[in-house]
Design a protein around this motif. Structure first.
Motif, PDB file in Angstrom:
ATOM      1  N   LEU A 258       7.398 -12.997  12.571  1.00 15.41           N
ATOM      2  CA  LEU A 258       7.250 -13.971  11.480  1.00 15.41           C
ATOM      3  C   LEU A 258       6.937 -15.381  11.978  1.00 15.41           C
ATOM      4  O   LEU A 258       6.279 -16.149  11.278  1.00 15.41           O
ATOM      5  CB  LEU A 258       8.496 -13.980  10.599  1.00 15.41           C
ATOM      6  N   ASP A 259       7.380 -15.734  13.188  1.00 16.68           N
ATOM      7  CA  ASP A 259       7.063 -17.059  13.727  1.00 16.68           C
ATOM      8  C   ASP A 259       5.565 -17.217  13.959  1.00 16.68           C
ATOM      9  O   ASP A 259       4.984 -18.256  13.649  1.00 16.68           O
ATOM     10  CB  ASP A 259       7.828 -17.306  15.032  1.00 16.68           C
ATOM     11  N   ILE A 260       4.934 -16.192  14.495  1.00 23.02           N
ATOM     12  CA  ILE A 260       3.483 -16.248  14.734  1.00 23.02           C
ATOM     13  C   ILE A 260       2.744 -16.314  13.399  1.00 23.02           C
ATOM     14  O   ILE A 260       1.811 -17.101  13.241  1.00 23.02           O
ATOM     15  CB  ILE A 260       3.011 -15.040  15.563  1.00 23.02           C
ATOM     16  N   VAL A 261       3.164 -15.513  12.450  1.00 23.17           N
ATOM     17  CA  VAL A 261       2.539 -15.528  11.125  1.00 23.17           C
ATOM     18  C   VAL A 261       2.697 -16.909  10.489  1.00 23.17           C
ATOM     19  O   VAL A 261       1.738 -17.476   9.952  1.00 23.17           O
ATOM     20  CB  VAL A 261       3.127 -14.423  10.224  1.00 23.17           C
TER      21      VAL A 261
ATOM     22  N   THR B  46       7.618  -2.339   8.188  1.00 26.28           N
ATOM     23  CA  THR B  46       8.840  -3.097   7.924  1.00 26.28           C
ATOM     24  C   THR B  46       8.685  -4.495   8.520  1.00 26.28           C
ATOM     25  O   THR B  46       7.817  -4.725   9.380  1.00 26.28           O
ATOM     26  CB  THR B  46      10.080  -2.434   8.549  1.00 26.28           C
ATOM     27  N   LEU B  47       9.543  -5.422   8.124  1.00 27.76           N
ATOM     28  CA  LEU B  47       9.495  -6.771   8.678  1.00 27.76           C
ATOM     29  C   LEU B  47       9.761  -6.776  10.178  1.00 27.76           C
ATOM     30  O   LEU B  47       9.303  -7.674  10.886  1.00 27.76           O
ATOM     31  CB  LEU B  47      10.486  -7.684   7.962  1.00 27.76           C
TER      32      LEU B  47
ATOM     33  N   GLN C 121       0.853  -1.179   0.000  1.00 25.33           N
ATOM     34  CA  GLN C 121       0.000   0.000   0.000  1.00 25.33           C
ATOM     35  C   GLN C 121       0.894   1.236   0.000  1.00 25.33           C
ATOM     36  O   GLN C 121       2.115   1.129   0.082  1.00 25.33           O
ATOM     37  CB  GLN C 121      -0.911  -0.006   1.232  1.00 25.33           C
ATOM     38  N   LYS C 122       0.298   2.395  -0.059  1.00 24.73           N
ATOM     39  CA  LYS C 122       1.084   3.635  -0.094  1.00 24.73           C
ATOM     40  C   LYS C 122       1.931   3.818   1.170  1.00 24.73           C
ATOM     41  O   LYS C 122       3.103   4.169   1.093  1.00 24.73           O
ATOM     42  CB  LYS C 122       0.145   4.839  -0.277  1.00 24.73           C
ATOM     43  N   ASN C 123       1.337   3.586   2.332  1.00 28.92           N
ATOM     44  CA  ASN C 123       2.026   3.866   3.595  1.00 28.92           C
ATOM     45  C   ASN C 123       2.398   2.630   4.406  1.00 28.92           C
ATOM     46  O   ASN C 123       2.947   2.756   5.499  1.00 28.92           O
ATOM     47  CB  ASN C 123       1.166   4.786   4.460  1.00 28.92           C
ATOM     48  N   TYR C 124       2.063   1.455   3.924  1.00 25.63           N
ATOM     49  CA  TYR C 124       2.347   0.224   4.673  1.00 25.63           C
ATOM     50  C   TYR C 124       2.171  -0.974   3.748  1.00 25.63           C
ATOM     51  O   TYR C 124       1.765  -0.837   2.595  1.00 25.63           O
ATOM     52  CB  TYR C 124       1.427   0.095   5.892  1.00 25.63           C
TER      53      TYR C 124
ATOM     54  N   LEU D  38       4.944  -6.369  20.543  1.00 26.59           N
ATOM     55  CA  LEU D  38       4.833  -5.617  19.295  1.00 26.59           C
ATOM     56  C   LEU D  38       3.429  -5.041  19.160  1.00 26.59           C
ATOM     57  O   LEU D  38       2.448  -5.657  19.583  1.00 26.59           O
ATOM     58  CB  LEU D  38       5.102  -6.529  18.091  1.00 26.59           C
ATOM     59  N   LYS D  39       3.332  -3.880  18.546  1.00 27.10           N
ATOM     60  CA  LYS D  39       2.028  -3.269  18.299  1.00 27.10           C
ATOM     61  C   LYS D  39       1.337  -4.041  17.175  1.00 27.10           C
ATOM     62  O   LYS D  39       1.935  -4.343  16.145  1.00 27.10           O
ATOM     63  CB  LYS D  39       2.195  -1.813  17.889  1.00 27.10           C
ATOM     64  N   LEU D  40       0.072  -4.350  17.389  1.00 22.60           N
ATOM     65  CA  LEU D  40      -0.710  -5.062  16.376  1.00 22.60           C
ATOM     66  C   LEU D  40      -1.591  -4.068  15.634  1.00 22.60           C
ATOM     67  O   LEU D  40      -2.421  -3.402  16.240  1.00 22.60           O
ATOM     68  CB  LEU D  40      -1.571  -6.147  17.018  1.00 22.60           C
TER      69      LEU D  40
END
Length: 113
Positions: free
Chosen positions: A89-92, A83-84, A40-43, A70-72
């Motif tokens: 990534l483990d939860i995803v 950003t990554l 997207q444009k901003n994320y 981490l903020k959700l």
């Protein structure tokens, strides 16, 4: 990725789908999206359809995420990040790997009714 999903370009985004050869009776004639990524444009947006329509999986995902600090930034299935480093990534990975094609289709059929 669980067996049965295929790499595709659903709605112009790279992602994994249930092919029409497995499930041809979709509402729009397109393969069902399981996971997709969009810029997207901003994320960036990561669409995790395993969570949509599955309150238990959604609650477990959100609880596990909260434990990371981490903020959700998430809607019903859309995980937004800049950003990554903003995502776990483990939860995803566990979320994506958690749902077989058969279970995803059972949820889809339940929601469709």
């Amino acid at each position: 990725m669980p067996r049965g999903y295929e790499l595709g370009m659903p709605h112009g985004m790279p992602g994994w789908v249930i092919p029409l050869s497995t499930y041809p009776k979709t509402y729009n004639g397109q393969p069902l999206s399981y996971v997709s990524l969009a810029a997207q444009k901003n994320y960036h947006s990561l669409y995790l359809m395993a969570l949509y329509g599955n309150p238990a999986a959604d609650a477990a995902f959100r609880a596990e995420w909260a434990a990371t600090g981490l903020k959700l930034n998430m809607g019903k299935s859309c995980l937004r990040f800049k950003t990554l480093a903003d995502i776990d990534l483990d939860i995803v990975t566990r979320s994506v790997a958690s749902l077989s094609v058969e279970d995803f289709l059972a949820t889809y059929e339940r929601i469709k009714r």
